[in-house]
Design an enzyme around this catalytic site. Structure first.
Site, mmCIF file in Angstrom:
data_model
loop_
_atom_site.group_PDB
_atom_site.id
_atom_site.type_symbol
_atom_site.label_atom_id
_atom_site.label_comp_id
_atom_site.label_asym_id
_atom_site.label_seq_id
_atom_site.Cartn_x
_atom_site.Cartn_y
_atom_site.Cartn_z
ATOM 1 N N ASN A 42 -29.315 -35.296 6.412
ATOM 2 C CA ASN A 42 -30.354 -36.223 5.629
ATOM 3 C C ASN A 42 -29.538 -37.001 4.685
ATOM 4 O O ASN A 42 -29.994 -38.093 4.187
ATOM 5 C CB ASN A 42 -31.425 -35.664 5.056
ATOM 6 C CG ASN A 42 -31.252 -34.347 4.201
ATOM 7 O OD1 ASN A 42 -30.525 -33.411 4.638
ATOM 8 N ND2 ASN A 42 -31.805 -34.416 2.921
ATOM 9 N N CYS A 71 -36.087 -35.421 -1.515
ATOM 10 C CA CYS A 71 -36.395 -34.578 -2.243
ATOM 11 C C CYS A 71 -35.328 -34.327 -3.678
ATOM 12 O O CYS A 71 -35.984 -33.524 -4.556
ATOM 13 C CB CYS A 71 -36.153 -33.203 -1.458
ATOM 14 S SG CYS A 71 -34.480 -33.189 -0.544
ATOM 15 N N GLY A 97 -41.946 -31.291 7.846
ATOM 16 C CA GLY A 97 -40.700 -30.540 8.274
ATOM 17 C C GLY A 97 -40.246 -29.223 7.382
ATOM 18 O O GLY A 97 -39.958 -28.319 7.876
ATOM 19 N N THR A 98 -40.792 -29.331 6.173
ATOM 20 C CA THR A 98 -40.705 -28.048 5.011
ATOM 21 C C THR A 98 -41.120 -26.793 5.966
ATOM 22 O O THR A 98 -40.653 -25.608 5.992
ATOM 23 C CB THR A 98 -41.132 -28.550 3.793
ATOM 24 O OG1 THR A 98 -40.407 -29.615 3.333
ATOM 25 C CG2 THR A 98 -41.079 -27.376 2.894
HETATM 26 N N1 PLP Z 1 -35.389 -31.189 6.552
HETATM 27 C C1 PLP Z 1 -34.754 -32.599 6.551
HETATM 28 C C2 PLP Z 1 -33.426 -32.700 7.108
HETATM 29 C C3 PLP Z 1 -35.342 -33.554 5.564
HETATM 30 O O1 PLP Z 1 -34.441 -34.867 5.588
HETATM 31 C C4 PLP Z 1 -36.636 -33.291 5.291
HETATM 32 C C5 PLP Z 1 -37.239 -34.530 4.546
HETATM 33 O O2 PLP Z 1 -36.487 -35.415 3.624
HETATM 34 C C6 PLP Z 1 -37.199 -32.391 5.582
HETATM 35 C C7 PLP Z 1 -36.636 -31.280 6.161
HETATM 36 C C8 PLP Z 1 -38.557 -32.076 4.924
HETATM 37 O O3 PLP Z 1 -39.526 -32.649 5.608
HETATM 38 P P1 PLP Z 1 -41.139 -33.072 5.167
HETATM 39 O O4 PLP Z 1 -40.967 -34.286 3.963
HETATM 40 O O5 PLP Z 1 -41.972 -33.459 6.263
HETATM 41 O O6 PLP Z 1 -41.517 -31.927 4.556
#
Ligand code: PLP
Length: 391
Positions: A164, A337, A86-87
């Site tokens: 989140n 995070c 996601g990042t």
């Molecule tokens: N965006 C949201 C809303 C998230 O909840 C998260 C992870 O908790 C991310 C982005 C990042 O995703 P990833 O852990 O796959 O990089």
């Protein structure tokens, strides 16, 4: 084929007595997903760029996964870019679209994930004009604020589909319309919302949408970005030109096979799963709100089916998490995070909570695998955990 002995499961956690309510941080990988991935670690380890049959088989697996992911996201396979999570999807969408646009302005919300906010921060350092729109007490973004801030020099509006931390589901179709009326692109971070809310990228007018494999029972380190055909991006990772030139590096074939399978699998039963999760979430909210000193963060209606988020006066969220953990119940105080952080979450302060209230939070997050038994274990354990922490 080389046989690979799976090593003794040194790190395997005995989950038998546990109740897992940290699905917003990450989910269990589905057995079907593991089965789908295994051959690409063992028999079919070829590079998808190689023209021999093993390379060809790996390339075919990517093509199948792309079709599955596209079908779950409601787009064409050619509109999917596989990423490392996601990042990376967020970074590529925000920085890639804005740098490419030739325009100077970006609009986002105060409750975005740091993957979007930090990308905007980098753009600000590069001279772009970033407007961060506030949210109300339930976490809904101020749509008039977005309308007023947007103009012909706005490259991008980026607002997440569901939060989140507190589970607020944003009106993304309306936000996409505002972006388009001003000639801007619309990106949504759907990492939490994908497979849990009704999103249709075409119907809702979304230009880019980020998703993550490990939030939908796929493997960690996998993600995808929907990029509407015609939207141009400057790539962030340069090299051999994989993923339509937008994401170089030899493809993570097992991971891609895994996220594709997860997307297909979860969509099969999404409607029923969402209803079941929402029912369990409501039971959790009702019961926990009867505990003295507790309050709900985030909205009552239009809330992610998998999210319940509470404050408990006079108690530290991290202490509750540790007390629950001793009883085999896993939850979190904030988002993944910032788990373990002693800083208040920016989402909590954005909805008007004090720093002290922000640090008194507990996030309970469900998945399609959450059971009624686990809910009962949680509801039994939480008052005990609170008592032990208050002592
Ligand atoms: N965006 C949201 C809303 C998230 O909840 C998260 C992870 O908790 C991310 C982005 C990042 O995703 P990833 O852990 O796959 O990089």
């Amino acid at each position: 084929m080389r046989a690979v002995d799976i090593p003794a499961r040194t790190y395997r956690h005995d989950m038998s007595a546990a109740a897992y309510f940290d699905n917003g941080s990450t989910t269990a990988v589905a057995n079907e997903v593991i089965e789908e991935m295994l051959p690409f670690f063992t028999a079919v380890y070829g590079n998808p760029a190689s023209i021999h049959s093993m390379g060809d088989a790996a390339a075919k697996a990517i093509s199948v996964a792309r079709k599955r992911t596209a079908s779950a996201m409601g787009c064409r396979p050619s509109e999917i870019i596989f990423t490392s999570g996601g990042t990376e999807s967020d970074n590529l969408a925000v920085m890639g679209a804005v740098i490419r646009s030739g325009k100077k302005k970006v609009i986002t919300s105060a409750v975005e994930h740091s993957a979007v906010l930090e990308a905007c921060g980098r753009l600000r350092e590069m001279g772009y004009d970033i407007t961060v729109i506030p949210v109300d007490g339930e976490g809904y973004v101020d749509t008039d604020g977005i309308s007023n801030a947007a103009d012909g020099d706005t490259a991008l509006v980026s607002v997440m589909a569901a939060n989140n931390v507190i589970g607020t589901i944003q009106p993304i179709a309306e936000l996409a319309k505002i972006a388009h009326e001003n000639g801007a692109l619309f990106h949504t971070d759907a990492v939490q919302a994908f497979t849990k809310t009704d999103i249709d990228v075409k119907r809702d007018g979304i230009d880019m949408m980020s998703v993550s494999g490990h939030k939908i029972h796929g493997p960690k380190g996998t993600g995808a970005l929907y990029v509407r055909s015609g939207v141009e991006l400057t790539p962030m990772i340069l090299g051999g030109g994989q993923e339509h030139g937008l994401r170089s590096s030899t493809e993570n074939v097992p991971g891609i096979a895994g996220i594709g399978k997860a997307a297909e699998l979860v969509m099969l039963t999404m409607d029923d799963d969402v209803k079941r999760m929402a029912k369990m979430r409501d039971k959790i909210i009702n019961e926990i709100l009867s505990i003295k000193g507790s309050y709900l963060n985030g909205p009552v209606r239009n809330r992610l089916c998998s999210n319940a988020h509470f404050g408990f006066s006079g108690v530290k969220g991290n202490d509750i998490v540790l007390a629950l953990s001793k009883m085999g119940v896993y939850a979190s105080a904030a988002s993944a995070c910032s788990a373990g952080s002693t800083e208040p979450s920016h989402v909590m302060t954005a909805i008007g909570r004090s720093a002290q209230e922000a640090l008194s939070s507990l996030r309970i997050s469900l998945s399609r695998y959450t059971t009624e038994d686990e809910v009962n274990i949680l509801l039994d354990a939480l008052p005990k955990a609170l008592r032990s922490v208050r002592k």
